[in-house]
Design an enzyme around this catalytic site. Sequence first.
Site, short mmCIF file in Angstrom:
data_model
loop_
_atom_site.label_atom_id
_atom_site.label_comp_id
_atom_site.label_asym_id
_atom_site.label_seq_id
_atom_site.Cartn_x
_atom_site.Cartn_y
_atom_site.Cartn_z
N GLY A 18 -4.88 20.93 1.04
CA GLY A 18 -5.22 19.73 1.80
C GLY A 18 -6.45 19.98 2.64
O GLY A 18 -7.24 20.89 2.35
N ASN A 19 -6.62 19.17 3.67
CA ASN A 19 -7.73 19.43 4.60
C ASN A 19 -7.29 19.03 6.00
O ASN A 19 -6.17 18.55 6.19
CB ASN A 19 -8.99 18.70 4.16
CG ASN A 19 -8.79 17.19 4.15
OD1 ASN A 19 -8.50 16.60 5.17
ND2 ASN A 19 -8.90 16.58 2.97
N ARG A 20 -8.17 19.24 6.97
CA ARG A 20 -7.74 19.12 8.36
C ARG A 20 -7.97 17.73 8.97
O ARG A 20 -8.01 17.57 10.18
CB ARG A 20 -8.42 20.20 9.19
CG ARG A 20 -7.92 21.58 8.77
CD ARG A 20 -8.28 22.63 9.79
NE ARG A 20 -9.70 22.94 9.75
CZ ARG A 20 -10.49 23.00 10.80
NH1 ARG A 20 -10.01 22.75 11.99
NH2 ARG A 20 -11.76 23.30 10.68
#
Length: 404
Positions: A209-211
């Site tokens: 995923g990402n932040r």
Amino acid sequence: MKLQGKHILLGISGSIAAYKAAFLVRLLVKEGAEVQVIMTPASKEFITPVTMCALSGKPVASEFFVANDGTWHSHVDMGLWADLLLVAPATASTIAKMATGVCDNLLITTVLSAKCPVMVAPAMDLDMYRYPANQKNLQTLKSYGQIILEPGEGELASGLSGKGRMQEPEEIISKVISFFSSPKKLYNKSFLVTAGPTYEKIDPVRYIGNRSSGKMGFAIAQSLAEEGASVTLVSGPVNLEISHPFIKIIKVESAREMEAECLKIFPDTDGAVMCAAVFDFRVENISEKRKIKRTSDGFSLSLIPNDDIASRLGSIKTENQLLVGFALETDHEMENAKEKLNKKNLDFIVLNSLTDKGACFGFDTNKISVLSDNGSIINYPLKDKKEVAKDIVALITERLKSKV
Ligand code: CTP
């Protein structure tokens, strides 16, 4: 009493949802409104004028003349008296007559005479709702400036399930109240907003995923709704809550789930704001059921590209629709953003840079530049994301004026 002294004409047409009109009148009266009910002949098959008269405290207007004494129900006077004309439930037939001006009953003549804003709450079966002529008629009413209270999805009187249920009386009342509480610039408009990251599954417990926190997308959804727009917020996994009568949230995980929702929703909207940090790839061979075990060898994942959701919407965007994208760049910011603006067929691209202090992922503040398809660039100072959202919504509002 939030509707004290307001004059509301409630038009009821012949749908099973007419029974909800009784609750609606009660709620309107409870909030201090004066309600004059107008019933179409067909609506009387579903609920009686006696019920509506008892609840509103006024004789119901239904025929052009009262047969035994010749009293005329003046649609012109009623139209002038009203601060708001609310047609709930509005059947496909009533909507068609309102769109084309076929005045064969008192309600439609009143709609044509009314000088006040008109709100329409459609109620019908899912296939009737979808039928092209009905969709076209709803668009026509919107182009007249009338406010469409989009029906909800769910179980219908036919036993089928889908979009067509009249909004619940409580929802309608909250829209009426908010309509009177301040003039809104985006009433009658609807938007899709994407927000947050997407998670691409590796196995039952792991993902890539990402932040992205989702804060920017949520702030834009909130800001659009506060201007009166109906918003569908399609969000990846985030730790945020949102509650506004005009916002419907759809939670997704992967880019493919987000894409499917967006393609469904976008055609019925006036535009979309693509804030999500969509993961551009997904895992080729997901281990759906079994957790991948540690081995002494290395482990590599094969990633395949996801579709670009913004581009797909850009390719089906009509000339009346607006599409806003975001760009997150670390280098050659302006050139990259301009390229994305063109490639994705966007009206605006909001550029935020990872190199700006206090901007972007996880922060409550953001610093943006907005590039428009007409070549203009506006640079904004570092602001709270809620304020940034208002700036973006102001640009959207302005641009939509040229789209209708
Ligand atoms: N976007 C999208 N679907 C994707 C990727 C991006 O809808 N699969 C949208 C984002 O929501 C954003 C815009 O496209 O509005 C630009 O996203 P960004 O990640 O900056 O650009 P990419 O096109 O993915 O290009 P790159 O990652 O190579 O910079």
